[in-house]
Design a protein around this motif. Sequence first.
Motif, mmCIF file in Angstrom:
data_model
loop_
_atom_site.group_PDB
_atom_site.id
_atom_site.type_symbol
_atom_site.label_atom_id
_atom_site.label_comp_id
_atom_site.label_asym_id
_atom_site.label_seq_id
_atom_site.Cartn_x
_atom_site.Cartn_y
_atom_site.Cartn_z
ATOM 1 N N UNK A 39 -9.810 -10.569 -5.290
ATOM 2 C CA UNK A 39 -9.885 -11.919 -4.727
ATOM 3 C C UNK A 39 -8.511 -12.569 -4.787
ATOM 4 N N UNK A 40 -7.845 -12.357 -5.916
ATOM 5 C CA UNK A 40 -6.443 -12.733 -6.086
ATOM 6 C C UNK A 40 -5.874 -11.831 -7.176
ATOM 7 N N UNK A 41 -4.633 -11.393 -6.996
ATOM 8 C CA UNK A 41 -4.016 -10.494 -7.981
ATOM 9 C C UNK A 41 -3.326 -11.258 -9.103
ATOM 10 N N UNK A 110 -6.534 -9.977 -1.639
ATOM 11 C CA UNK A 110 -7.198 -10.595 -0.490
ATOM 12 C C UNK A 110 -6.635 -11.978 -0.184
ATOM 13 N N UNK A 111 -6.115 -12.671 -1.204
ATOM 14 C CA UNK A 111 -5.617 -14.033 -0.976
ATOM 15 C C UNK A 111 -4.437 -14.057 -0.012
ATOM 16 N N UNK A 112 -3.763 -12.926 0.166
ATOM 17 C CA UNK A 112 -2.627 -12.859 1.086
ATOM 18 C C UNK A 112 -3.065 -12.619 2.529
ATOM 19 N N UNK A 140 -5.865 -10.495 9.512
ATOM 20 C CA UNK A 140 -5.077 -9.370 10.017
ATOM 21 C C UNK A 140 -5.617 -8.024 9.536
ATOM 22 N N UNK A 141 -5.059 -7.002 10.108
ATOM 23 C CA UNK A 141 -5.423 -5.644 9.707
ATOM 24 C C UNK A 141 -5.020 -5.424 8.253
#
Length: 433
Positions: A39-41, A110-112, A140-141
């Motif tokens: 979800x976030x690193x 995923x946050x990026x 995006x991909x």
Amino acid sequence: MALAATSAVAQISFEGNSKPVYQEGESTSTGEMAVYVLYSAQGVSMSYTAHADPNNVSWQSFTVVNGGRIYNDISVVSNGDVTTLPQVVAGQGYLITEGDVRTYLWVIDYSTCRMRLNSVVVEPESDCGTTVLNVDGYAPEMRYDVNKSLDREIEVIYHTLEWNAEDTRWDEVDVVEKEKYLKTSTAVPAPYCNTTFTISGDKFLEFWGEKISKTSDTYSAVAISVETTAIQEERDHDNEQKSEGVALGGSAPAVITFTAYCTDAVSFKQWQVSDNPDFNYILMDFSQDEVEYTFEEMGTTYWRFYYANSDGSCEDYSETYTVNIGESQLICPNIFSPGTTEGVNDVWKVSYKSIVDFHCWIYNRWGVLIKEFTDPSDGWDGTYRGKLVSTGVYFYVIRATGSDGKKYKESGDINILRYERRNSGGSSDIPEE
């Protein structure tokens, strides 16, 4: 919150993440790679629990450059059989080696690349076969390793019409198209009914209970489609000659019902009839969906259904139906044997094909009218006023017209043989010969 992913050779876990980790694939000794979506690193560590020898574990990170992997050794913290990377770096892969066992994995933050949606608008220049959606959003991909990417399973949801052949009707159905990632312009098959388009996703937000969606304004369908049928009224007359290999038509009069089943946007409709398969000249046309037509003239005609939407931007034709009506024929027998063997030559009937007008009179030798009928499939069972007539010679007169315009003026003898009286209590009131 932590997530552990266990394979046959190793166990990977994450700590410090605020949401469960999404895992796709498995890390195995054969080189297959697991992908972990965080979800976030930020503030997340990654640990490896040794399968056999914790003292023989090494870590490397790798990135992809010019289609190949570049590896770098990295330092980790050991605690018993567990080695830990205190801060995982997303957007790259990891190779953890324990003796001869290698574990490959990739981490994505995923946050990026979090999915966002602002609006969905139908492109006004969409054509008859394709509807284009302009999407204001971001998803995006999600690439990883060498030339690989995750499928975000973004849904494009709308309604259309689907042909139900069993019930001969168009049914409204839900359509769910899936996209690997969000495109600013998305093309889908043009719907056959008015509908809205909803973009929804993605599978990662759904996994975390945060799925989002946006819906367009109602779209008015322009695409059209038609299914047609041509059904001939069946006749099972044992004395009517059949036309082998003829799908439609055969012996006149042939009654055929042509039906068109149109989708919602069909505005202009027309059954067209021609004597040429190229329809260079239209003999007749009918504007209704269903036409019942009786074919009485010999020859070949071609039928098709033309249809278009309101502004004529979409138009098409149905398949072409070929109707063949054959020439006429009339054959009159002169012998039959009523009252002898039931079902065997016990009714006098003509053999015919393509007779469109018919009248038959049957007389005895004294000119008494015994039987009169106007349907060529009918016949005479050898009775008069409910009783079998006696054996002997009778006479028929026929006036008929064929599909080819041929006029029949037929007359001749009818010989009744092998008479057996059925009623012992009486006899025919026709004078004996």
